[in-house]
Design an enzyme around this catalytic site. Structure first.
Site, PDB file in Angstrom:
ATOM      1  N   ILE A 172      78.805  50.290  34.028  1.00 58.11           N
ATOM      2  CA  ILE A 172      78.313  51.077  35.167  1.00 58.11           C
ATOM      3  C   ILE A 172      77.946  50.166  36.333  1.00 58.11           C
ATOM      4  O   ILE A 172      78.204  50.496  37.499  1.00 58.11           O
ATOM      5  CB  ILE A 172      77.101  51.936  34.745  1.00 58.11           C
ATOM      6  CG1 ILE A 172      77.496  52.914  33.629  1.00 58.11           C
ATOM      7  CG2 ILE A 172      76.548  52.706  35.940  1.00 58.11           C
ATOM      8  CD1 ILE A 172      78.624  53.858  33.994  1.00 58.11           C
ATOM      9  N   TYR A 226      83.430  57.622  15.905  1.00 60.87           N
ATOM     10  CA  TYR A 226      82.055  57.275  15.545  1.00 60.87           C
ATOM     11  C   TYR A 226      81.802  55.782  15.716  1.00 60.87           C
ATOM     12  O   TYR A 226      80.669  55.352  15.912  1.00 60.87           O
ATOM     13  CB  TYR A 226      81.760  57.669  14.099  1.00 60.87           C
ATOM     14  CG  TYR A 226      81.626  59.157  13.866  1.00 60.87           C
ATOM     15  CD1 TYR A 226      80.758  59.930  14.634  1.00 60.87           C
ATOM     16  CD2 TYR A 226      82.355  59.788  12.875  1.00 60.87           C
ATOM     17  CE1 TYR A 226      80.632  61.291  14.422  1.00 60.87           C
ATOM     18  CE2 TYR A 226      82.237  61.153  12.643  1.00 60.87           C
ATOM     19  CZ  TYR A 226      81.371  61.899  13.419  1.00 60.87           C
ATOM     20  OH  TYR A 226      81.248  63.248  13.202  1.00 60.87           O
ATOM     21  N   GLU A 236      84.500  42.554  33.236  1.00 57.69           N
ATOM     22  CA  GLU A 236      83.345  42.772  32.360  1.00 57.69           C
ATOM     23  C   GLU A 236      83.623  42.138  31.002  1.00 57.69           C
ATOM     24  O   GLU A 236      84.629  42.432  30.364  1.00 57.69           O
ATOM     25  CB  GLU A 236      83.096  44.274  32.201  1.00 57.69           C
ATOM     26  CG  GLU A 236      81.992  44.611  31.213  1.00 57.69           C
ATOM     27  CD  GLU A 236      81.954  46.083  30.836  1.00 57.69           C
ATOM     28  OE1 GLU A 236      81.237  46.405  29.865  1.00 57.69           O
ATOM     29  OE2 GLU A 236      82.642  46.901  31.480  1.00 57.69           O
ATOM     30  N   ILE A 292      78.946  35.285  18.482  1.00 60.08           N
ATOM     31  CA  ILE A 292      80.030  34.362  18.134  1.00 60.08           C
ATOM     32  C   ILE A 292      81.382  34.878  18.629  1.00 60.08           C
ATOM     33  O   ILE A 292      82.256  34.114  19.032  1.00 60.08           O
ATOM     34  CB  ILE A 292      80.035  34.105  16.604  1.00 60.08           C
ATOM     35  CG1 ILE A 292      80.981  32.950  16.279  1.00 60.08           C
ATOM     36  CG2 ILE A 292      80.410  35.366  15.818  1.00 60.08           C
ATOM     37  CD1 ILE A 292      80.866  32.466  14.840  1.00 60.08           C
ATOM     38  N   CYS A 340      94.717  69.429  23.605  1.00 56.94           N
ATOM     39  CA  CYS A 340      95.468  68.712  22.571  1.00 56.94           C
ATOM     40  C   CYS A 340      95.389  69.460  21.238  1.00 56.94           C
ATOM     41  O   CYS A 340      96.016  70.503  21.087  1.00 56.94           O
ATOM     42  CB  CYS A 340      94.964  67.271  22.464  1.00 56.94           C
ATOM     43  SG  CYS A 340      96.099  66.175  21.583  1.00 56.94           S
ATOM     44  N   LEU A 341      94.594  68.985  20.292  1.00 62.67           N
ATOM     45  CA  LEU A 341      94.425  69.710  19.032  1.00 62.67           C
ATOM     46  C   LEU A 341      93.877  71.110  19.285  1.00 62.67           C
ATOM     47  O   LEU A 341      94.202  72.053  18.557  1.00 62.67           O
ATOM     48  CB  LEU A 341      93.491  68.935  18.106  1.00 62.67           C
ATOM     49  CG  LEU A 341      93.243  69.545  16.719  1.00 62.67           C
ATOM     50  CD1 LEU A 341      94.524  69.548  15.898  1.00 62.67           C
ATOM     51  CD2 LEU A 341      92.144  68.780  15.982  1.00 62.67           C
ATOM     52  N   GLY A 342      93.056  71.266  20.327  1.00 62.98           N
ATOM     53  CA  GLY A 342      92.506  72.576  20.675  1.00 62.98           C
ATOM     54  C   GLY A 342      93.590  73.574  21.037  1.00 62.98           C
ATOM     55  O   GLY A 342      93.516  74.757  20.680  1.00 62.98           O
ATOM     56  N   HIS A 387      95.698  65.678  28.065  1.00 68.24           N
ATOM     57  CA  HIS A 387      94.260  65.422  28.213  1.00 68.24           C
ATOM     58  C   HIS A 387      93.878  65.416  29.698  1.00 68.24           C
ATOM     59  O   HIS A 387      93.870  64.357  30.332  1.00 68.24           O
ATOM     60  CB  HIS A 387      93.890  64.075  27.586  1.00 68.24           C
ATOM     61  CG  HIS A 387      93.960  64.054  26.103  1.00 68.24           C
ATOM     62  ND1 HIS A 387      92.841  64.173  25.302  1.00 68.24           N
ATOM     63  CD2 HIS A 387      95.012  63.929  25.263  1.00 68.24           C
ATOM     64  CE1 HIS A 387      93.207  64.117  24.031  1.00 68.24           C
ATOM     65  NE2 HIS A 387      94.520  63.976  23.976  1.00 68.24           N
ATOM     66  N   GLU A 404      91.044  65.605  31.009  1.00 71.14           N
ATOM     67  CA  GLU A 404      89.783  64.893  31.240  1.00 71.14           C
ATOM     68  C   GLU A 404      89.993  63.456  31.686  1.00 71.14           C
ATOM     69  O   GLU A 404      89.118  62.866  32.334  1.00 71.14           O
ATOM     70  CB  GLU A 404      88.897  64.936  29.987  1.00 71.14           C
ATOM     71  CG  GLU A 404      89.370  64.110  28.798  1.00 71.14           C
ATOM     72  CD  GLU A 404      90.315  64.845  27.866  1.00 71.14           C
ATOM     73  OE1 GLU A 404      90.406  64.441  26.687  1.00 71.14           O
ATOM     74  OE2 GLU A 404      90.972  65.814  28.311  1.00 71.14           O
TER      75      GLU A 404
END
Length: 546
Positions: A21, A56, A143, A151, A384-386, A510, A512
């Site tokens: 950000i 996740y 970044e 490490i 997509c899957l939706g 997609h 989004e």
């Protein structure tokens, strides 16, 4: 500008301080001054890309226009700058080592012993400078993922040290983002963690030029002076980054702190203009002062971690501001949706979005959510899957094709209304082998989707292996599920909508990934508008009953 300037953003003390950000906010300020800027993310994990990572583990996988599966931070970069990124904007340790090993196998190192220094560091330096050498950008911000001292990050830090020396002080600078924690028991901010973090960076041969200090409380002049002295930076280069209400406040906060001015001074660039943030601030004004609110259910399998659907959530913010409404997203785990729970979970909503995903877990709950939206005239968007779940639900409950399914979930289904793409049937490797990146789609006139976009042809980003089975197209269309978006090369159905429904759209792509502050995605704008209209209609109906 003759030479591209390079800015490196490192992090210390803790992860998740918001390097992405800060990088995006600085790039926005430089862009608002007329400079051409881009941002690159170096990720120190050994995966070649995040395409095979569980959401996740790493949040969403962001897909660029050229089909690269990348870190979700690239989504922030595009949403802030309204400029496309590419594979060159995201580099991982896995990709670096893969490239070096391939070069060694081809004999390019002429029998030399291949080592971290110089071979890995040279590869990193080469990747950093790719974006700067094509002449498209005045400034490249890089970044460095992870935290100084890790490490995994050491080769990147060494590469930055070398590159800063090679480029010279006027052509490269290092911004170090760190944490200044507040101890409530003592009632004061503590600078020691930042001092130690900067010391660790200096032990690697890098002196930070600018300190950005993440904090919950204002930094006093005394604190700034102390940090300047012990971290060896000018006091004007000690920048406060206090917790914000929204990430979209950060560019204005950095402007107030003078981050762009200090950066231009250190890079010997002209500071003869004021950043034009008028359009940005108009968005913020609408976002913070909505005239109404809507409640939209996000039906997904990874709802415990909101970063799994980061681009969808940000798209709702953009679309909400465009409609001057607040979009309250309710996260609903598809595994917990069934006949006995669905009314309580969905009936109060103004719209339903069935999210992307992979695998059979939670699929039946998604199908139940689709059915509820279809039968109750609830605005629906399937991504997509939706979209695939919408086709399966319609096939089962309207066409009465018992057991209709996707071959992803049931390889032996009698009615494979969703099937593996022909080009995917010989694929054995998972990484980077899906249908990825931007593809053309031709829209049917007199359709919801044509009204949404206002054009005949669009280009949207994809990430999938399975597709609508055209063998069932005639049956589906005759029953009211229209195919209103088709890929002109393959004939692949990419958009479906219902004929007799206020707003029911499923897309294989997609949307989004292409929504930004400057250009909210029209599909999300239209969906939120439909949800608001549904909300008003429901309220009026309740008033009439009284």
């Amino acid at each position: 500008m003759a030479d591209t300037k390079y800015i490196f953003v490192t992090g210390g003390v803790s992860s998740s301080l918001g390097k992405g950000i800060i990088a995006a906010s600085l790039a926005k300020l430089l862009q608002a001054r007329g400079f051409k800027a881009t941002i690159q993310k170096l990720d120190p994990y050994i995966n070649v890309d995040p395409g095979t990572l569980n959401p996740y583990e790493h949040g969403e996988c962001y897909v660029t226009e050229d089909g690269a599966e990348t870190d979700l931070d690239l989504g922030h970069y595009e949403r802030f700058l309204n400029v496309n990124t590419s594979q060159a904007n995201n580099v991982t340790t896995g990709r670096i080592y893969q490239s070096v090993i391939e070069k060694e196998r081809r004999g390019e190192f002429l029998g030399k012993t291949v080592q971290v220094v110089p071979h890995i560091t040279n590869e990193i330096k080469e990747r950093i400078q790719i974006l700067g050498k094509n002449g498209d950008y005045d400034i490249v911000i890089t970044e460095i993922g992870g935290t100084v001292g890790d490490i995994e990050s050491l080769p990147y830090i060494e590469a930055v040290r070398q590159l800063k020396w090679e480029l010279g002080d006027d052509n490269a600078l290092v911004i170090h983002l760190t944490l200044v924690p507040y101890l409530s028991a003592a009632g004061e901010l503590k600078t020691k963690p930042t001092q130690h973090s900067v010391k660790t960076l200096m032990e690697s041969g890098i002196k930070a030029d600018i300190l950005v200090c993440r904090t919950e409380h204002e930094l006093s002049d005394d604190i700034r002076r102390k940090l300047a002295i012990f971290c060896n930076v000018r006091q004007e280069a000690v920048i406060q980054s206090i917790d914000a209400r929204t990430i979209y406040d950060v560019p204005n906060m950095m402007l107030k702190e003078g981050l762009d001015k200090v950066t231009l001074k250190k890079l010997a660039l002209p500071d003869d203009s004021t950043p034009n943030l008028d359009r940005w601030n108009q968005f913020l004004q609408r976002h913070k002062n909505p005239k109404a609110e809507v409640h939209i259910g996000l039906i997904g399998k990874y709802v415990e971690l909101q970063d799994s659907y980061k681009s969808i959530l940000e798209s709702f913010i953009h679309a909400g501001a465009e409609n001057e409404v607040s979009v309250n997203v309710e996260y609903i785990h598809s595994e917990f949706i069934n006949d006995s729970t669905i009314h309580n979970k969905i009936s109060h909503l103004d719209g339903v979005l069935v999210a992307p995903g992979f695998g059979e877990r939670g699929i039946e709950g998604k199908i139940d959510a689709v059915r509820y939206a279809r039968e109750n005239d609830l605005p629906f968007l399937g991504i997509c899957l939706g979209m695939q779940m919408a086709v399966i639900e319609f096939s089962r409950n309207v066409l009465q094709l018992k057991g209709a399914n996707s071959t992803e979930m049931d390889a032996d289904t009698k009615h494979p209304v969703i099937d593996l793409m022909e080009a995917q049937k010989e694929v054995t490797h998972k990484g980077g082998t899906m249908r990825l990146g931007a593809w053309d789609c031709e829209l049917s006139k007199d359709s919801i989707i044509h009204a949404v976009y206002g054009v005949d042809k669009i280009k949207e980003r994809h990430r999938h292996r399975y597709e609508y089975n055209n063998k069932y197209k005639e049956q589906l269309e005759n029953a009211g599920m229209l195919s209103t978006g088709i890929n002109p090369e393959t004939g692949l159905v990419e958009i479906i909508e219902l004929k007799d429904h206020p707003w029911f759209v499923g897309v294989q792509y997609h949307p989004e990934y292409k929504s930004t502050v400057a250009s909210p995605h029209p599909l999300f704008v239209s969906f939120v508008k439909a949800a608001h209209e549904h909300s008003v209609k429901q309220k009026n109906a309740k008033m009439a009953q009284k």
